[in-house]
Write a protein that holds these residues in place. Structure first.
Motif, PDB file in Angstrom:
ATOM      1  N   GLU A  97       0.826  -1.200   0.000  1.00 40.02           N
ATOM      2  CA  GLU A  97       0.000   0.000   0.000  1.00 40.02           C
ATOM      3  C   GLU A  97       0.864   1.256   0.000  1.00 40.02           C
ATOM      4  O   GLU A  97       1.910   1.312   0.648  1.00 40.02           O
ATOM      5  CB  GLU A  97      -0.920   0.022   1.219  1.00 40.02           C
ATOM      6  CG  GLU A  97      -1.879   1.215   1.233  1.00 40.02           C
ATOM      7  CD  GLU A  97      -2.865   1.190   2.380  1.00 40.02           C
ATOM      8  OE1 GLU A  97      -3.570   2.200   2.571  1.00 40.02           O
ATOM      9  OE2 GLU A  97      -2.931   0.156   3.087  1.00 40.02           O
ATOM     10  N   SER A 106      -3.254   6.738  -0.547  1.00 33.58           N
ATOM     11  CA  SER A 106      -4.503   6.187  -0.014  1.00 33.58           C
ATOM     12  C   SER A 106      -5.137   7.175   0.958  1.00 33.58           C
ATOM     13  O   SER A 106      -4.558   8.200   1.300  1.00 33.58           O
ATOM     14  CB  SER A 106      -4.225   4.859   0.694  1.00 33.58           C
ATOM     15  OG  SER A 106      -3.681   3.902  -0.190  1.00 33.58           O
ATOM     16  N   LYS A 158      -2.434   0.525  -4.033  1.00 32.05           N
ATOM     17  CA  LYS A 158      -1.296  -0.378  -3.860  1.00 32.05           C
ATOM     18  C   LYS A 158      -0.436  -0.317  -5.126  1.00 32.05           C
ATOM     19  O   LYS A 158      -0.920   0.082  -6.195  1.00 32.05           O
ATOM     20  CB  LYS A 158      -1.788  -1.797  -3.574  1.00 32.05           C
ATOM     21  CG  LYS A 158      -2.548  -1.867  -2.257  1.00 32.05           C
ATOM     22  CD  LYS A 158      -3.112  -3.234  -1.950  1.00 32.05           C
ATOM     23  CE  LYS A 158      -3.857  -3.206  -0.602  1.00 32.05           C
ATOM     24  NZ  LYS A 158      -4.515  -4.484  -0.296  1.00 32.05           N
TER      25      LYS A 158
END
Length: 269
Positions: free
Chosen positions: A59, A64, A80
């Protein structure tokens, strides 16, 4: 094309999914461009069937954390990344627990389309754009492969039409002969309308079958590539009506033909 930027967005890419005409073509198009000094980024969904340990996915925390609105619901976006062995190409995976954790790609064990494939496609399209924005990476060409990615041209042309990062980007869509049976959720057009709020822009997907989803991609693209040798007459005629550049199916001169096609599009800017 050296030092130009091409964003490859595909619903399938080898080696992360089994080898098909689509997954192989998407990979080879990126690989060939990369070998000629083109800056490339590949995006695909992070389906639950992808072995994260074997392919060394991890990740990217800085990318994110945002929520994407799909059908008036906040859906967390997880990004990812992995590198394709030997090729030194980065692949970005659009992930969400609700949409992509299941151990399947498009259908369940009875080969029935998932009921939320429409929302998965919306999430994927928006996730790609939002991630590229965070990367601040302006592509010269955006090359779309596969129906799961085929809402991206519509979103780029309408929802993100004022985003300066994509002002000069040329959208290329590859059309493949890999239809699914039946329709996606009948409310797909209404869910897209939640973002676009313009009936005229979503008329094509009012009946959300495979052909109409590809038609939407075609009418919002700058150029088309035949990814399969046999394309339906309906789609072929639709492409011809648009009077945009078209590259026919390539088998023997794949590498040179694609690179020349990209170069012609960039030079026409």
């Amino acid at each position: 094309m050296k030092d130009k930027r091409i964003l490859f967005v595909s619903s399938e890419v080898v080696p992360y999914l089994p080898e098909t005409e689509l997954s192989s073509t998407a990979f080879n198009a990126a690989k060939n461009a990369h070998s000629k000094g083109v800056q490339t980024r590949i995006f695909m969904p992070r389906y639950g069937v992808i072995n994260e340990r074997r392919h060394q996915l991890h990740e990217v925390i800085r990318l994110s954390g945002m929520n994407l609105v799909v059908n008036d619901m906040d859906m967390p976006l997880i990004i990812k990344v992995a590198s394709i062995p030997k090729e030194r190409m980065q692949v970005y995976f659009i992930d969400n627990e609700e949409y992509f954790k299941r151990k399947a790609v498009f259908t369940d064990e009875d080969d029935t389309l998932f009921e939320d494939n429409d929302e998965r496609a919306i999430f994927f399209a928006k996730g790609v754009v939002e991630t590229v924005k965070k990367l601040n990476w302006a592509p010269d060409i955006i090359h779309v492969h596969g129906w799961m990615a085929s809402l991206l041209p519509l979103y780029l042309r309408e929802f993100y039409n004022e985003e300066p990062l994509f002002t000069e980007s040329k959208i290329v869509t590859s059309i493949y002969n890999n239809p699914f049976e039946g329709n996606l959720d009948e409310e797909l057009a209404d869910k897209v309308k939640f973002d676009l709020n313009d009936n005229s822009k979503i008329a094509t997907i009012s009946t959300p079958n495979h052909t109409n989803i590809l038609k939407s991609a075609i009418e919002n693209s700058d150029a088309i590539i035949h990814g399969s040798e046999d394309i339906s007459e309906e789609l072929t005629s639709f492409i011809e009506e648009k009077e945009i550049p078209v590259l026919g199916f390539q088998e023997e001169n794949f590498k040179e033909s694609y690179l020349n096609f990209y170069a012609d599009l960039v030079s026409a800017t």
